[in-house]
Write an enzyme that holds these catalytic residues in place. Structure first.
Site, PDB file in Angstrom:
ATOM      1  N   ARG A 198       0.841  -1.199   0.000  1.00 26.04           N
ATOM      2  CA  ARG A 198       0.000   0.000   0.000  1.00 26.04           C
ATOM      3  C   ARG A 198       0.871   1.242   0.000  1.00 26.04           C
ATOM      4  O   ARG A 198       2.018   1.228   0.443  1.00 26.04           O
ATOM      5  CB  ARG A 198      -0.913  -0.006   1.238  1.00 26.04           C
ATOM      6  CG  ARG A 198      -1.879  -1.191   1.240  1.00 26.04           C
ATOM      7  CD  ARG A 198      -2.900  -1.047   2.345  1.00 26.04           C
ATOM      8  NE  ARG A 198      -2.291  -0.823   3.645  1.00 26.04           N
ATOM      9  CZ  ARG A 198      -2.846  -0.116   4.619  1.00 26.04           C
ATOM     10  NH1 ARG A 198      -4.009   0.463   4.436  1.00 26.04           N
ATOM     11  NH2 ARG A 198      -2.246   0.016   5.777  1.00 26.04           N
ATOM     12  N   LYS A 203       4.273 -10.594  10.156  1.00 23.56           N
ATOM     13  CA  LYS A 203       3.505 -10.565   8.917  1.00 23.56           C
ATOM     14  C   LYS A 203       3.844 -11.758   8.019  1.00 23.56           C
ATOM     15  O   LYS A 203       4.985 -11.927   7.597  1.00 23.56           O
ATOM     16  CB  LYS A 203       3.815  -9.254   8.198  1.00 23.56           C
ATOM     17  CG  LYS A 203       3.008  -9.002   6.951  1.00 23.56           C
ATOM     18  CD  LYS A 203       3.009  -7.511   6.706  1.00 23.56           C
ATOM     19  CE  LYS A 203       2.667  -7.132   5.314  1.00 23.56           C
ATOM     20  NZ  LYS A 203       2.531  -5.679   5.192  1.00 23.56           N
ATOM     21  N   ARG A 235      -0.253   0.217  14.383  1.00 23.83           N
ATOM     22  CA  ARG A 235       0.848  -0.327  15.179  1.00 23.83           C
ATOM     23  C   ARG A 235       0.354  -0.529  16.602  1.00 23.83           C
ATOM     24  O   ARG A 235      -0.521   0.206  17.057  1.00 23.83           O
ATOM     25  CB  ARG A 235       2.031   0.655  15.225  1.00 23.83           C
ATOM     26  CG  ARG A 235       2.685   0.908  13.883  1.00 23.83           C
ATOM     27  CD  ARG A 235       3.544  -0.292  13.469  1.00 23.83           C
ATOM     28  NE  ARG A 235       4.160  -0.071  12.176  1.00 23.83           N
ATOM     29  CZ  ARG A 235       3.616  -0.351  11.001  1.00 23.83           C
ATOM     30  NH1 ARG A 235       2.397  -0.871  10.957  1.00 23.83           N
ATOM     31  NH2 ARG A 235       4.251  -0.136   9.870  1.00 23.83           N
TER      32      ARG A 235
HETATM   33  P1  ATP Z   1       2.472  -2.335   7.441  1.00 24.77           P
HETATM   34  O1  ATP Z   1       2.696  -3.799   7.139  1.00 24.77           O
HETATM   35  O2  ATP Z   1       3.746  -1.585   7.584  1.00 24.77           O
HETATM   36  O3  ATP Z   1       1.489  -2.102   8.522  1.00 24.77           O
HETATM   37  P2  ATP Z   1       0.878  -2.164   5.138  1.00 24.77           P
HETATM   38  O4  ATP Z   1      -0.179  -3.010   5.729  1.00 24.77           O
HETATM   39  O5  ATP Z   1       0.439  -0.996   4.390  1.00 24.77           O
HETATM   40  O6  ATP Z   1       1.881  -1.641   6.210  1.00 24.77           O
HETATM   41  P3  ATP Z   1       1.639  -3.635   2.855  1.00 24.77           P
HETATM   42  O7  ATP Z   1       1.342  -2.551   1.935  1.00 24.77           O
HETATM   43  O8  ATP Z   1       0.688  -4.789   2.907  1.00 24.77           O
HETATM   44  O9  ATP Z   1       1.855  -3.079   4.302  1.00 24.77           O
HETATM   45  O10 ATP Z   1       3.109  -4.217   2.575  1.00 24.77           O
HETATM   46  C1  ATP Z   1       4.246  -3.393   2.507  1.00 24.77           C
HETATM   47  C2  ATP Z   1       5.100  -3.537   3.764  1.00 24.77           C
HETATM   48  O11 ATP Z   1       5.294  -4.910   4.073  1.00 24.77           O
HETATM   49  C3  ATP Z   1       6.486  -2.978   3.549  1.00 24.77           C
HETATM   50  O12 ATP Z   1       6.536  -1.666   3.999  1.00 24.77           O
HETATM   51  C4  ATP Z   1       7.414  -3.901   4.366  1.00 24.77           C
HETATM   52  O13 ATP Z   1       7.580  -3.398   5.675  1.00 24.77           O
HETATM   53  C5  ATP Z   1       6.646  -5.164   4.505  1.00 24.77           C
HETATM   54  N1  ATP Z   1       7.151  -6.243   3.644  1.00 24.77           N
HETATM   55  C6  ATP Z   1       7.726  -6.191   2.435  1.00 24.77           C
HETATM   56  N2  ATP Z   1       7.989  -7.415   1.962  1.00 24.77           N
HETATM   57  C7  ATP Z   1       7.547  -8.280   2.888  1.00 24.77           C
HETATM   58  C8  ATP Z   1       7.515  -9.694   2.978  1.00 24.77           C
HETATM   59  N3  ATP Z   1       7.988 -10.481   2.028  1.00 24.77           N
HETATM   60  N4  ATP Z   1       6.982 -10.208   4.096  1.00 24.77           N
HETATM   61  C9  ATP Z   1       6.483  -9.459   5.076  1.00 24.77           C
HETATM   62  N5  ATP Z   1       6.486  -8.115   5.046  1.00 24.77           N
HETATM   63  C10 ATP Z   1       7.012  -7.532   3.962  1.00 24.77           C
END
Ligand code: ATP
Length: 278
Positions: free
Chosen positions: A66, A130, A265
């Protein structure tokens, strides 16, 4: 023979899908920039698609999260696919879609033996880290004004140390799923997803709210909402409402948060021992 890094086969996935997904066209490629970007570009060029389309890649060189964030992976280590699906609308109903997708994927993964929970709006967490990210992007069908959603998913199957270091935070993987036949795994996810999307198109998010709340990772925890790094809201996460807004209990009363681009968070001063999992 199927190995961990083998490209999945579109006909094999189709053969293994339930009736809910039998009409989904599938294309599998070894590598691309971003499967979401590919499908959005196709929709932009053609104006529409003949039906739902799943595009899956062994590797993405420019995986997206995102708000311009990146999704990082190494070849074969993650399951990455995007599904283009057409909805009747109305547009405002689509705000609940990312959460409904989270329910579909979480329930499938749990059914395959890996316990996960959902962090609002739709990250899948395993033991607090995650495991999967979901990115939903929408555009309008140029032929009739209906809505297309491109639903991108990245699920970590294996997590090499070097990749975790590159991501820069502790992340989860599901080696149990990595041992499964990839085609069967994709078919299981797609079948449930297609069933949920069809239902969502008729009903919106309301019937999924209870299911989402049963999977809520941070239920009852103090959280902060960050907008561009700044704390925008603080409170106790109590679940989602019938349209997928996060409900925060604050000293001033219950606050509803629409997903937008905010990041959730745990509040830094929350004791870590009191994880309330429903
Ligand atoms: P956040 O996870 O920071 O709360 P978000 O839900 O917006 O934010 P996404 O847009 O789903 O996150 O994914 C992007 C974020 O996920 C990146 O900023 C990074 O921190 C994390 N990320 C990137 N690659 C991976 C991966 N392979 N596994 C887990 N997390 C990842």
């Amino acid at each position: 023979m199927t190995s961990h890094s083998a490209l999945v086969s579109a006909p094999s996935i189709t053969a293994l899908c339930a009736a809910s997904a039998s009409h989904v066209a599938i294309e599998a490629v070894l590598e691309t920039g971003s499967t979401n970007a590919d499908l959005l570009a196709r929709l932009s060029d053609l104006g529409t698609l003949p039906g739902p389309l799943l595009r899956i890649a062994d590797q993405q060189s420019a995986g997206r999260g995102r708000a311009g964030r990146s999704w990082l992976s190494t070849p074969g280590a993650a399951l990455m696919f995007s599904l283009a699906w057409r909805f009747k609308g109305p547009l405002h109903r689509m705000t609940g879609l990312p959460m409904a997708v989270g329910v579909a994927l979480a329930e499938t993964i749990i059914g395959l033996g890996v316990p996960v929970q959902i962090k609002w709006p739709n990250d899948l967490l395993r033991d607090g880290d995650k495991l999967a990210g979901i990115l939903v992007e929408t555009c309008v069908d140029k032929t009739d004004g209906a809505i297309w959603a491109v639903i991108g998913t990245g699920i970590n199957l294996l997590m090499p140390d070097a990749l975790e270091q590159q991501i820069g935070r502790s992340v989860a993987a599901a080696p149990w799923l990595a041992q499964m036949d990839r085609n069967a795994l994709v078919a299981a996810l797609l079948s449930r997803l297609a069933a949920v999307l069809s239902e969502f198109d008729d009903t919106g998010f309301a019937p999924f709210a209870e299911r989402w709340n049963a999977l809520h990772a941070w239920h009852g925890r103090e959280v902060v909402l960050l907008d561009d790094g700044q704390v925008r809201q603080q409170g106790r996460a109590v679940g989602v409402d019938a349209i997928g807004r996060l409900l925060l209990a604050t000293p001033g009363g219950l606050v509803e948060v629409l997903s937008g681009d905010v990041s959730l968070r745990l509040s830094p001063d929350t004791p870590t021992g009191d994880t309330a999992c429903s």
